[in-house]
Enzyme design. Sequence first.
Site, PDB file in Angstrom:
ATOM      1  N   GLY A  20      -1.077  -6.110   7.855  1.00  0.00           N
ATOM      2  CA  GLY A  20      -0.495  -5.065   7.002  1.00  0.00           C
ATOM      3  C   GLY A  20      -0.877  -3.679   7.474  1.00  0.00           C
ATOM      4  N   ALA A  21      -0.799  -3.465   8.794  1.00  0.00           N
ATOM      5  CA  ALA A  21      -1.299  -2.204   9.365  1.00  0.00           C
ATOM      6  C   ALA A  21      -0.207  -1.160   9.549  1.00  0.00           C
ATOM      7  CB  ALA A  21      -1.964  -2.486  10.710  1.00  0.00           C
ATOM      8  N   ASN A  22       1.019  -1.444   9.076  1.00  0.00           N
ATOM      9  CA  ASN A  22       2.091  -0.472   9.294  1.00  0.00           C
ATOM     10  C   ASN A  22       2.062   0.672   8.293  1.00  0.00           C
ATOM     11  OD1 ASN A  22       3.237  -3.042   7.858  1.00  0.00           O
ATOM     12  ND2 ASN A  22       4.458  -1.353   7.070  1.00  0.00           N
ATOM     13  N   THR A  23       1.307   0.519   7.224  1.00  0.00           N
ATOM     14  CA  THR A  23       1.275   1.574   6.200  1.00  0.00           C
ATOM     15  C   THR A  23      -0.019   1.487   5.401  1.00  0.00           C
ATOM     16  OG1 THR A  23       2.552   2.570   4.378  1.00  0.00           O
ATOM     17  CG2 THR A  23       2.452   0.173   4.423  1.00  0.00           C
ATOM     18  N   ILE A  25      -3.512   1.500   3.545  1.00  0.00           N
ATOM     19  CA  ILE A  25      -4.904   1.355   3.960  1.00  0.00           C
ATOM     20  C   ILE A  25      -5.003   0.696   5.336  1.00  0.00           C
ATOM     21  CG2 ILE A  25      -7.078   0.198   3.343  1.00  0.00           C
ATOM     22  CD1 ILE A  25      -5.962   0.538   0.330  1.00  0.00           C
ATOM     23  N   SER A 148     -10.198  -6.524  -4.536  1.00  0.00           N
ATOM     24  CA  SER A 148      -9.819  -5.423  -5.432  1.00  0.00           C
ATOM     25  C   SER A 148     -10.696  -5.470  -6.675  1.00  0.00           C
ATOM     26  CB  SER A 148      -8.359  -5.619  -5.854  1.00  0.00           C
ATOM     27  OG  SER A 148      -8.037  -4.778  -6.943  1.00  0.00           O
ATOM     28  N   TYR A 173      -1.512 -11.125  -9.739  1.00  0.00           N
ATOM     29  CA  TYR A 173      -2.136 -10.234  -8.746  1.00  0.00           C
ATOM     30  C   TYR A 173      -3.660 -10.388  -8.819  1.00  0.00           C
ATOM     31  CZ  TYR A 173      -3.600  -6.138  -6.101  1.00  0.00           C
ATOM     32  OH  TYR A 173      -4.206  -5.323  -5.167  1.00  0.00           O
TER      33      TYR A 173
END
Length: 305
Positions: A20-23, A25, A148, A173
Amino acid sequence: MSFAFSDIPDQTGKTAIVTGANTGIGLEIARALSRKGARVLLACRDADKANEAIEDIKSGPERADLDYLHLDLANVASVRDAAEETQKEKRIDMLVNNAGVMMPPLGRATGDVELQFAVNHLGHFAFTALLLDKLAADGGGRVVTQSSIAHKGARIDFDNLDARHGYSRTRFYGQSKLANLLFAMELDRRLRAADKPVTSIACHPGIAQTELTRHMGIFGSVFGSVVGLALNTSEQGAFPALQAATDPGAEGGDYYGPYGFREMSGKASGPAYATKTARDPLLAARLWKRSVELTGIDPELAPAS
Ligand SMILES: NC(=O)c1ccc[n+]([C@@H]2O[C@H](COP(=O)([O-])OP(=O)(O)OC[C@H]3O[C@@H](n4cnc5c(N)ncnc54)[C@H](OP(=O)(O)O)[C@@H]3O)[C@@H](O)[C@H]2O)c1
């Protein structure tokens, strides 16, 4: 005790994978590791977005060694392909399990389970399992898993993982983020028991302005802007993961979060609070067994006695 960007040691010669490195954190984790000299694979599901992120990082002053790795965590076949692709790498030193989805409309993926549990937990469980040998090969790999503060008060409803008996966006979640923490701790116990030279460390970003609120409509956009002003930017949200991935003093089973008020914000990170449920080894072992059944992928690490 607190850890900030300037504390990240030189990472030259190391290779990191950030999911998930495209946006958000993940992009900031990738950028920081790259600025410190690491080769970084951006493990993302969308090539265009990933390549845009690569160009963004490359526009910085430092020389960057970056590549796109296709990974859709909702799809076990994609997880297997991505893991296979990583075998071409000379070495893998860090796997940062960061990608996540929050409060989407009801969807199902791996094992026909609910989407948040499938992407946030099962996808990372399977990907980690398939990368463990590679992480161990050079004698000191780290697995970092992003949880989280939403893990607090959450529970794992093993009888309703597919949401056939009802779906609550927030409860599912929280369940997925509790699963992240249970997995990180159980992985640490099993790695130690097997004497495998890989460390598992957990972290959370506090509350940071990112695209995570994309499924929350207008409330999400307003909330996001307020968060960016009052709490964490995505860059600040990256510190705990960066500490977990690079702090020479970090140990397996540690859990890091922002150092500010109620762990929601802060310009540095340090030890965070994990609930008793998140540290429950019996619950974690049950989750592990179920995760193997649902993904068909077994990390082959025996429980610690
Ligand atoms: N922001 C916060 O306040 C906060 C608080 C606590 C925990 N977290 C955790 O921090 C992590 C990063 O979230 P963020 O805030 O940076 O959110 P974000 O900006 O929405 O980024 C999420 C990333 O996950 C990726 N992703 C989603 N589904 C995926 C899939 N099926 N396969 C592969 N990648 C997928 C997204 O890719 P696409 O762009 O292609 O969708 C995106 O790159 C998450 O684990 C989240 O739970 C965030």
